[in-house]
Design an enzyme around this catalytic site. Sequence first.
Site, PDB file in Angstrom:
ATOM      1  N   GLU A  11      36.439  47.463  33.728  1.00 22.87           N
ATOM      2  CA  GLU A  11      36.779  48.586  34.253  1.00 22.87           C
ATOM      3  C   GLU A  11      36.316  49.523  33.288  1.00 22.87           C
ATOM      4  O   GLU A  11      36.585  50.673  33.606  1.00 22.87           O
ATOM      5  CB  GLU A  11      38.261  48.665  34.591  1.00 22.87           C
ATOM      6  CG  GLU A  11      39.196  48.691  33.275  1.00 22.87           C
ATOM      7  CD  GLU A  11      40.490  48.272  33.643  1.00 22.87           C
ATOM      8  OE1 GLU A  11      40.725  47.382  34.476  1.00 22.87           O
ATOM      9  OE2 GLU A  11      41.274  49.122  33.115  1.00 22.87           O
ATOM     10  N   ARG A  45      39.346  49.433  39.883  1.00 20.32           N
ATOM     11  CA  ARG A  45      38.804  49.049  38.595  1.00 20.32           C
ATOM     12  C   ARG A  45      39.324  49.927  37.634  1.00 20.32           C
ATOM     13  O   ARG A  45      38.641  50.695  36.982  1.00 20.32           O
ATOM     14  CB  ARG A  45      37.300  49.458  38.901  1.00 20.32           C
ATOM     15  CG  ARG A  45      36.533  48.698  37.959  1.00 20.32           C
ATOM     16  CD  ARG A  45      34.812  48.555  38.583  1.00 20.32           C
ATOM     17  NE  ARG A  45      34.245  47.511  37.539  1.00 20.32           N
ATOM     18  CZ  ARG A  45      32.924  47.379  37.799  1.00 20.32           C
ATOM     19  NH1 ARG A  45      32.240  47.899  38.699  1.00 20.32           N
ATOM     20  NH2 ARG A  45      32.230  46.494  37.182  1.00 20.32           N
ATOM     21  N   CYS A  46      40.554  49.680  37.362  1.00 22.26           N
ATOM     22  CA  CYS A  46      41.334  50.458  36.324  1.00 22.26           C
ATOM     23  C   CYS A  46      42.799  49.748  35.866  1.00 22.26           C
ATOM     24  O   CYS A  46      43.130  48.997  36.866  1.00 22.26           O
ATOM     25  CB  CYS A  46      41.535  52.060  37.203  1.00 22.26           C
ATOM     26  SG  CYS A  46      42.815  52.783  36.403  1.00 22.26           S
ATOM     27  N   GLN A  58      43.184  38.848  45.288  1.00 27.60           N
ATOM     28  CA  GLN A  58      42.939  38.901  43.890  1.00 27.60           C
ATOM     29  C   GLN A  58      43.991  37.912  43.096  1.00 27.60           C
ATOM     30  O   GLN A  58      43.795  37.874  41.934  1.00 27.60           O
ATOM     31  CB  GLN A  58      42.667  40.184  43.165  1.00 27.60           C
ATOM     32  CG  GLN A  58      41.541  40.858  43.997  1.00 27.60           C
ATOM     33  CD  GLN A  58      41.491  42.354  43.437  1.00 27.60           C
ATOM     34  OE1 GLN A  58      41.308  43.176  44.071  1.00 27.60           O
ATOM     35  NE2 GLN A  58      41.482  42.705  42.029  1.00 27.60           N
TER      36      GLN A  58
END
Length: 786
Positions: A738, A368-369, A221
């Site tokens: 998120e 996702r945070c 990523q």
Amino acid sequence: MSAHETEIRGVGHSVKRKEDARFIRGKGTYIDDIHLPGMLHMAILRSPFAHAKINGVDTSRAAAVPGVIAVVTGELMAQHNLAWMPTLSGDTEAVLATDKVRFQGQEVAAVVATDPYIARDALELIDVDYDALGVVISPQQAMASDAPLIRDEKEGQTDNHIYHWESGDKDATDAAFASADTIVSLDTFYPRSHPSPLETCGCIADVDGATGQATIYMTTQAPHLIRTVFALVAGLPEENIRVISPDLGGGFGNKVPVYPGYVVATAASLLLGHPVKWIEDRSENLISTGFARDFHMHGEMALKSDGTMLGLRTSLLADEGAFHADAQPSKFKVGLFHIVTGSYALPAAHVEADGYYTNKAPGGVAYRCSFRVTEASYLIERLVQNAAYELGLDPADLRKKNFVPQDAFPYESATGFVYDSGDYHGAMDKALEMIGYDELRKEQDAKRAEGKLWGIGLASFTEVVGAGPHKDYDIIGVKMNDGAELRVHPTGKAILKISSKTQGQGHETTFAQIVAEELGIQPEDVKVQHGDTDNTPYGLGTYASRSTPTVGAATAMVSRRILEKARKIAAHLLEVSEEDVEFERPTFSVKGAPDKAVTIQDVAFAAYTNFPDGMEAGLEGSYYYDPPNLTFPFGTYAVAVEVDPDTGVWHVTRMVAVDDCGVRINPMIVEGQIHGGLTEGYGIAAMEQITFDEAGNCIGSNFVDYLLPTAVETPRFELGETVTPSPHHPIGAKGVGESATVGSPAAYVNAVIDALWPLGVRNIDMPLTSAKVWEAIEAAKAGASA
Ligand code: CDP
């Protein structure tokens, strides 16, 4: 031409995702689709023990297998000074174990062969002589005075403690608690979970011994950051390293850290002179890469009897696993957990956290945070609900009484965040209206009278995304500025190169829409390039919903930069002064003479064919964006559930989600992001958990033990929105990816606890499996009859 054809599909249009043209035809290019000439295949031997001394590794039987080219051990890596590597969190991590193994699934050796099956089979022939050691599987065990020392190789490390961290004002918080009428507390555990992208991690390392060029195709990523880290670790010249992150089948934070497999494959390619491919299988991904959460939380809230919140105190234990590798970019040790004051005007707060090593795979990644924001949001929203019950107030009313008021923004929280904008009452009112809250409460009373267990849960979260301003945010010293390069070609079509890396979020569409919004070039005429360090500007990667706040802003700013030049060229073409030129996408016209006009396409052509004397040719530029602040999306989620008292099975009867992420670039993509996040939130609340037995074996190494929700279990979502633009973002957008994973678990759990509250149930730790809910009901009944 009809009005429809000329409408520029910029911000606010639900443009279909450009990338889907290849994805739905099965034409995506993922790592495993790439085959290079002469490519070899690597497989990794992993430790069966959670903690064991290594007496020796005998590779002779494996090396003798036809087709095996090399067996790589920690000892071999050590000869090249590569047995250990730095983590993105300032720790060190074993690449291949030398002295001992520290978690089940740790990398011990690797086989490189002509074929992936030969490589896998040969792993079985590597003989490792282990002596099992005592195992630590929780921070509570890690802090015991007789706990085995996990990081005994680290100089000065005499126990399993990694860090202590505090935020907020302790004295002010103590004073607030001293003056409180009521103190409400909650102990809860946010279980270890796994991002579980559909595509596992892998790479192809292709190091050319003759030229020194290293091309590494990698599931990452953050390609630019990884390249810099590789340059620093391996001592290779950075310009000779090219990291290409092709199509990614999801990331969710799992593809941020640097994994040993990447390093071993690169070293093997360097030593063998062939490209080397390594692809994890599902179990390897689940037991050894990027875990999240595993956070033990104690929270206390001080209130007046009328419900006014006075203060918040939290103490936390983080299970970081055997190596501290959570890859978070702030100077704050538990990330942005101090957003824990949430949506409330809490005058005082104090956060205290300690991190520990355990015999588990490295954890704490931002699944996702934005780095522990999920945990923070869960804690405050669970506490607020319990506080409402203790004070005999409706949870919606208690929230509204204490929300940061709309006129208080920008608002500085007790822990030092400056919230950019918000309208918490607006989002809450909308959610309550959509779910029909008052009616639902009446219905709940009637059902309760019939002995039924009905619950309504709310969560009003405030998120913090867009890391981040350079004074507080960096990774290994590299500031979190992100770039965009835009070139408009003579025919008026453009190429936008961005530093972010899409993993399914639709950047190829939404970032083109930003250019469309600013310059009037239709999104289909803007090609978006990303994920290749040789061909995109530098940036820190895509995670924590930071792409829109950072790269989205850079894209708007580079477009504006180009517009300045375009206006000059338009003035030249229209034979007027620049001040007399007006721009209304896609047309430049003369003030007061709208028929005298040229389009952005005319201007683009002129930029190469007919530009003013003294002007440089071309229409292109770049911009590096340093965010002045983070962005603070928010929302209210409302959930209604029915619990079966005989089995503990619960199901969601309504789920309303009102999100505010500022200006929405592509409403359809935003809704897709929210659907995905709500599903993940439901999975975490209802079924996902990775546990470890006493010997440190990971229970959850496959999708039979580690349950993810399918379409069958997933509730139906009803979405609503409010729009409160970010004042500092060029197009008023905040991140959204998120929000729903962060905000929704508390809403689901609050709904189940609301159903069980009359029985005396005050907390059940996630996941709320039917067995746990049933046990809680039975325990409450037994307590009541005792
Ligand atoms: O960093 P990441 O892309 O994961 O998260 P994000 O910035 O929240 O964006 C997720 C997707 O939603 C991207 O395609 C964004 O462009 C889109 N989005 C949007 O259309 N409008 C917003 N206000 C925020 C995000």
